[in-house]
Design an enzyme around this catalytic site. Sequence first.
Site: not given
Length: 777
Positions: A431, A463-464, A481, A554-556
């Site tokens: 993280c 929120d998560d 993808d 999403g996650h960056t």
Amino acid sequence: MQQPDSPVLRDIVLVGGGHSHVGVLKRFAMRPEPGVRLTLICRDTHTPYSGMLPGYVAGHYTYDQVHIDLRRLAQYAGARFFSDEALGIDHDARTVLCRSRPPVPFDQLSINIGSTPRVDAVRGAGEHAVPVKPIHQFNDRWQALIERLTHHHPRHHPGRTRVAVVGGGAGGVELLLAMQTRLRGELARQGRDPDELVFALYTRGSQILPTHNARVREHFQRTLTERRVELHTATEVVAVEAGRLQSASGDWHNADEIVWVTNAGGAAWLRETRLVLDDDGFIQVGDTLQSLSDPGIFAAGDIASQVNHSREKAGVFAVRQGRPLADNLRAAITGRPLRPYRPQRRWLALISTGDQSAVASRGDLYLAGDWVWRWKDWIDRRFMARFTTQLNDLLPMPAHQGKTAKPSRVALDEEESAQAISAIAMRCGGCGAKVGASVLSRALSTLEPFPREEILVGLHAPDDAAVVRVPPGKDMVHTVDFFRAFIDDPYVFGKVAANHALGDIFAMGAEAQTATAVATVPQGLEAKVEDTVYQMMRGALEVLNEAGCSLVGGHTGEGQELALGFAVNGLIDAGGDSALTDSILTKGGLRPGQALILTKPIGTGTLFAAHARLGAKGRWIDAALTHMCQSNRQGAACLREHGATACTDLTGFGLLGHLVEMTRPSGVDAELDLAALPLLDGAEETVAAGILSSLQPANVRLRRAIHDQAAWVDHPRYPLLFDPQTAGGLLASVPAERAAACLSALHALGYGQAAIIGQVHASGEALEPIRLTDGSR
């Protein structure tokens, strides 16, 4: 996509692909500045060299011989190439405003966009004349002019076509003689009388070539007379109508074609900036080429007006400004003193006469003859070789790539220094590698996902996770993808990545509902990371929103290379208990007797492998990106409407791999016509050069699925069967009797290269399910 050796600390943005900027790119390529990123914004990938343009018009050079490939040059220089048109400057935000992309931030800006024809100053000229400038647009106009003059009938005198050139400077005279040479030759090749063409030159001055010496003027006056060109001096054109022009005396002159080569001015959008302009709309700059009103903005070439050194607009100055412009941009970005540039008072002009003869003019100097043309040709070819053939001999990437990164000379404030130290230090994993919350929130704050009533908790909620309702009577379709960037434009990359991810949903016959993004972004100053995230996600969101798909989260994280992927959920009408509904298109639905349709051309794998090695022409990459940014949504709907029973989108396994995936569960064989395959421009050339995607060897293992495979290995299109595709088209089977109508409908929807590429057959005795043919033989 090339990644910098050190984190990006500052941005130099170049607007326009003029001669000065190609010089800047070359100098930064040979000596990069650590921590500094170059970005070139230009609407055209190929920029003409003005010195050779008359020779091209006359037919002495090919298109590629006189054009510099800006995308390829930028790739060599490690610069980003943004194919777009600048329309303004936000001075407060320090961004360039563009026609079709988000604003582009800059720390130092340079403008080299040439001049714009002032056709608006003469009534009707904008509608009825062909302006030569800006020269980047001239090729299309010239080709259309050739077509009209060699195939159409004149307005006024049967058997005679009048061509008027307005402008008596060196540019107008040289262009007229080049046009005359080319067009008379075209008529002679058609067996027609070259004297069908009558040329006339109009100038408001009392003499032609007013800035050159008397002997030069006499030479061209004599040449025009010998070639029976009507010369109208002291004739100011004040109005233009279809088929004629009017002089200040009130007389009308017939003209079937009118070419405009008069003085030009600055682009209209510059008037809306804070830049100080001269009376003609050119940017006023000092000796260091900096704007008088904004030292962070430079200008060079025709668009610039050096207040202390007034000179006529000539390509020689733009070329020679390349070096001082590069040096001063480098000095400004690193906090060092800038040096003045003083242009020469006299310069050598080599003016061609259309027929491989030329005149040398410098002050009182006058030289003429075929040898002057050969001298000019040698000079021009040597200049072009620096940006064309010499690049062919270079390594796949600039020589500085892979060396130990040098410390950056960029001057930073205290906070930026701390960020830079953090960016180059050993980065945390887990993280700890996430992009900071404040950076991410700023980058995403202005993005507006497509609103869907099923989204209960979405992108901008704290929120998560997202919460999404599944509508009654619907089944869910899931896909994912992810891949690293293969181009240096994060906005376009975001579009392609989103289209690629949505392809699976559309191929199944579903509608896209939601998407969750996963991205990695190279380290750098927070402002640079924030803009990269914003540009990439802005491009992706435009595609998602157009598809009615809501981005819900999403996650960056940080990484060595820019990468983006999506987990996409789709909706489709529900079937019975554990049954597939008829609306779902699976790979196992091929039926004997059906036609195979492919909606987009193939070749992305080899083209982008070539692009990474400086082996692809920029226009090839432009065309490929256009297809990759085209959604498969309408194509999928069209295929379903015409009775498609099986469908898949072409991605990494290539055409053959995906077709084998369809034949196996369907229990059928298939036949492919190699001659019918739609190909991206340049794909056959790069394959023939042996440039293949890194995934190609794995895909080639499926060659055993081809019947009589050995007989086809030498076919020039054979390797493209295995070429992996990114954001490729749809491969589907439709009833043979409906195939032609389906193809027409696809063409009408914008899938211009959609084609029927083969047929589905009942399973035969051979173990290999795929047979190849060549309908052109």
